[in-house]
Design a protein around this motif. Structure first.
Motif, PDB file in Angstrom:
ATOM      1  N   SER A   1     -36.310 -25.731  22.927  1.00 34.75           N
ATOM      2  CA  SER A   1     -36.416 -25.145  24.066  1.00 34.75           C
ATOM      3  C   SER A   1     -37.700 -25.128  24.324  1.00 34.75           C
ATOM      4  CB  SER A   1     -36.203 -23.508  23.740  1.00 34.75           C
ATOM      5  OG  SER A   1     -35.124 -23.287  23.168  1.00 34.75           O
ATOM      6  N   LYS A   2     -37.972 -25.822  25.668  1.00 39.87           N
ATOM      7  CA  LYS A   2     -39.123 -26.070  26.008  1.00 39.87           C
ATOM      8  C   LYS A   2     -39.734 -24.682  26.627  1.00 39.87           C
ATOM      9  CE  LYS A   2     -38.179 -30.279  28.214  1.00 39.87           C
ATOM     10  NZ  LYS A   2     -38.190 -31.143  29.780  1.00 39.87           N
ATOM     11  N   VAL A   3     -41.152 -24.570  26.486  1.00 39.76           N
ATOM     12  CA  VAL A   3     -41.688 -23.320  26.864  1.00 39.76           C
ATOM     13  C   VAL A   3     -41.778 -23.359  28.256  1.00 39.76           C
ATOM     14  CG1 VAL A   3     -43.963 -22.202  26.753  1.00 39.76           C
ATOM     15  CG2 VAL A   3     -43.261 -23.322  24.782  1.00 39.76           C
ATOM     16  N   THR A   4     -42.166 -24.433  29.176  1.00 41.98           N
ATOM     17  CA  THR A   4     -42.125 -24.632  30.430  1.00 41.98           C
ATOM     18  C   THR A   4     -41.333 -25.835  30.737  1.00 41.98           C
ATOM     19  OG1 THR A   4     -44.018 -26.086  30.385  1.00 41.98           O
ATOM     20  CG2 THR A   4     -44.409 -23.693  30.727  1.00 41.98           C
ATOM     21  N   GLN A   5     -40.787 -25.715  31.917  1.00 40.41           N
ATOM     22  CA  GLN A   5     -39.781 -26.874  32.519  1.00 40.41           C
ATOM     23  C   GLN A   5     -40.592 -28.238  32.275  1.00 40.41           C
ATOM     24  OE1 GLN A   5     -36.648 -26.805  33.509  1.00 40.41           O
ATOM     25  NE2 GLN A   5     -36.746 -29.064  33.998  1.00 40.41           N
ATOM     26  N   ASP A   6     -41.787 -28.295  32.560  1.00 38.42           N
ATOM     27  CA  ASP A   6     -42.481 -29.768  32.382  1.00 38.42           C
ATOM     28  C   ASP A   6     -43.351 -29.739  31.202  1.00 38.42           C
ATOM     29  OD1 ASP A   6     -44.349 -27.710  32.608  1.00 38.42           O
ATOM     30  OD2 ASP A   6     -45.866 -28.590  34.288  1.00 38.42           O
ATOM     31  N   GLU A   7     -42.959 -28.936  30.095  1.00 37.12           N
ATOM     32  CA  GLU A   7     -43.613 -29.123  28.939  1.00 37.12           C
ATOM     33  C   GLU A   7     -42.883 -30.719  28.265  1.00 37.12           C
ATOM     34  OE1 GLU A   7     -44.027 -27.207  24.475  1.00 37.12           O
ATOM     35  OE2 GLU A   7     -42.249 -26.764  25.578  1.00 37.12           O
ATOM     36  N   LYS A   8     -44.012 -31.431  27.805  1.00 34.01           N
ATOM     37  CA  LYS A   8     -43.668 -32.692  27.296  1.00 34.01           C
ATOM     38  C   LYS A   8     -42.869 -32.512  25.695  1.00 34.01           C
ATOM     39  CE  LYS A   8     -46.339 -35.519  29.846  1.00 34.01           C
ATOM     40  NZ  LYS A   8     -45.355 -35.988  30.946  1.00 34.01           N
ATOM     41  N   LEU A   9     -41.954 -33.198  25.649  1.00 34.59           N
ATOM     42  CA  LEU A   9     -41.231 -33.104  24.226  1.00 34.59           C
ATOM     43  C   LEU A   9     -42.148 -33.846  23.275  1.00 34.59           C
ATOM     44  CD1 LEU A   9     -37.719 -34.400  25.169  1.00 34.59           C
ATOM     45  CD2 LEU A   9     -38.255 -32.025  24.799  1.00 34.59           C
ATOM     46  N   GLY A  10     -42.498 -34.643  23.286  1.00 35.13           N
ATOM     47  CA  GLY A  10     -43.764 -35.358  22.481  1.00 35.13           C
ATOM     48  C   GLY A  10     -43.051 -36.381  21.445  1.00 35.13           C
ATOM     49  N   PHE A  11     -42.317 -37.291  21.952  1.00 35.72           N
ATOM     50  CA  PHE A  11     -41.878 -38.448  21.128  1.00 35.72           C
ATOM     51  C   PHE A  11     -41.493 -39.609  21.781  1.00 35.72           C
ATOM     52  CE2 PHE A  11     -36.996 -37.833  21.221  1.00 35.72           C
ATOM     53  CZ  PHE A  11     -36.833 -37.565  22.341  1.00 35.72           C
TER      54      PHE A  11
ATOM     55  N   ILE B   1     -40.997 -30.913  20.376  1.00 33.28           N
ATOM     56  CA  ILE B   1     -40.298 -31.448  19.061  1.00 33.28           C
ATOM     57  C   ILE B   1     -40.981 -30.905  17.909  1.00 33.28           C
ATOM     58  CG2 ILE B   1     -39.511 -33.246  17.749  1.00 33.28           C
ATOM     59  CD1 ILE B   1     -38.605 -34.415  20.423  1.00 33.28           C
ATOM     60  N   GLU B   2     -42.528 -31.178  18.183  1.00 35.22           N
ATOM     61  CA  GLU B   2     -43.418 -31.077  17.069  1.00 35.22           C
ATOM     62  C   GLU B   2     -43.239 -29.472  16.544  1.00 35.22           C
ATOM     63  OE1 GLU B   2     -46.033 -31.177  13.764  1.00 35.22           O
ATOM     64  OE2 GLU B   2     -44.893 -32.797  14.688  1.00 35.22           O
ATOM     65  N   ARG B   3     -43.140 -28.500  17.706  1.00 36.40           N
ATOM     66  CA  ARG B   3     -43.200 -27.148  17.424  1.00 36.40           C
ATOM     67  C   ARG B   3     -42.038 -26.732  16.749  1.00 36.40           C
ATOM     68  NH1 ARG B   3     -41.035 -24.575  21.259  1.00 36.40           N
ATOM     69  NH2 ARG B   3     -42.016 -25.753  22.933  1.00 36.40           N
ATOM     70  N   THR B   4     -40.669 -27.360  17.262  1.00 41.96           N
ATOM     71  CA  THR B   4     -39.418 -27.128  16.764  1.00 41.96           C
ATOM     72  C   THR B   4     -39.421 -27.474  15.572  1.00 41.96           C
ATOM     73  OG1 THR B   4     -38.534 -27.352  18.838  1.00 41.96           O
ATOM     74  CG2 THR B   4     -36.899 -27.375  17.475  1.00 41.96           C
TER      75      THR B   4
END
Length: 170
Positions: free
Chosen positions: A53-63, A83-86
């Motif tokens: 679940s992205k915090v905002t629409q434009d949050e990067k996934l980070g992978f 992804i790191e947060r998840t």
């Protein structure tokens, strides 16, 4: 006059090719026999769902991913991003949940499968993402198993065309 262009290839005459020497064949058989002792059958691939679940629409996934035959192979997970947060949230659960790691293969994103570019687009456009992930055999073990199987069936690989595998009897 009498010179060839450097881009021309000389074709090998079949009579110029030497059959393998007997001692080379013995060495190859000994190498295969030694590999048999070290070879362990890999665990079968395992599939699981991974929900982000992205915090905002434009949050990067980070992978970072590699596009492979309509799928996405995870090459790297960065220290920042959804992804790191998840992954950290999954690790904190009791029992720990699944985490997305390097080497995992994403087979489906929100129902989109078989088209890696559409899966990437889905990741950019949606805030809620459900991946179907395959965690399986490392490429090095798959290569070892293939080489072992080829040795068992007396198969050889034509290096000039890796897409063709022929038996020695052909």
């Amino acid at each position: 006059m009498g010179c060839k262009c450097s881009c021309e290839e000389e074709k090998a005459d079949e009579s110029m090719l030497q059959p393998p020497r007997a001692d080379d064949q013995v060495m190859a058989q000994e190498a295969v026999a030694g590999a048999d002792q070290d070879f362990k059958a890999p665990a079968p691939p395992r599939y699981f769902e991974y929900v982000i679940s992205k915090v905002t629409q434009d949050e990067k996934l980070g992978f970072d991913v590699r596009h492979v035959h309509g799928k996405l192979e995870v090459v790297q997970v960065f220290n920042e991003g959804a992804i790191e947060r998840t992954n950290k949230e999954a690790e904190a659960r009791n029992p720990p949940g699944e985490q997305l790691v390097t080497g995992d293969v994403i087979e489906r994103v929100n129902g989109v499968e078989g088209n890696d570019n559409q899966m990437v687009a889905e990741c950019r456009l949606q805030s809620q993402l459900t991946f179907v992930v395959c965690r399986g055999v490392p490429a090095s073990l798959m290569l070892h198993a293939l080489m072992h199987r080829m040795a068992e069936t007396s198969a050889w690989c034509d290096v000039g065309d890796l897409h063709q595998i022929r038996t020695k009897d052909e």
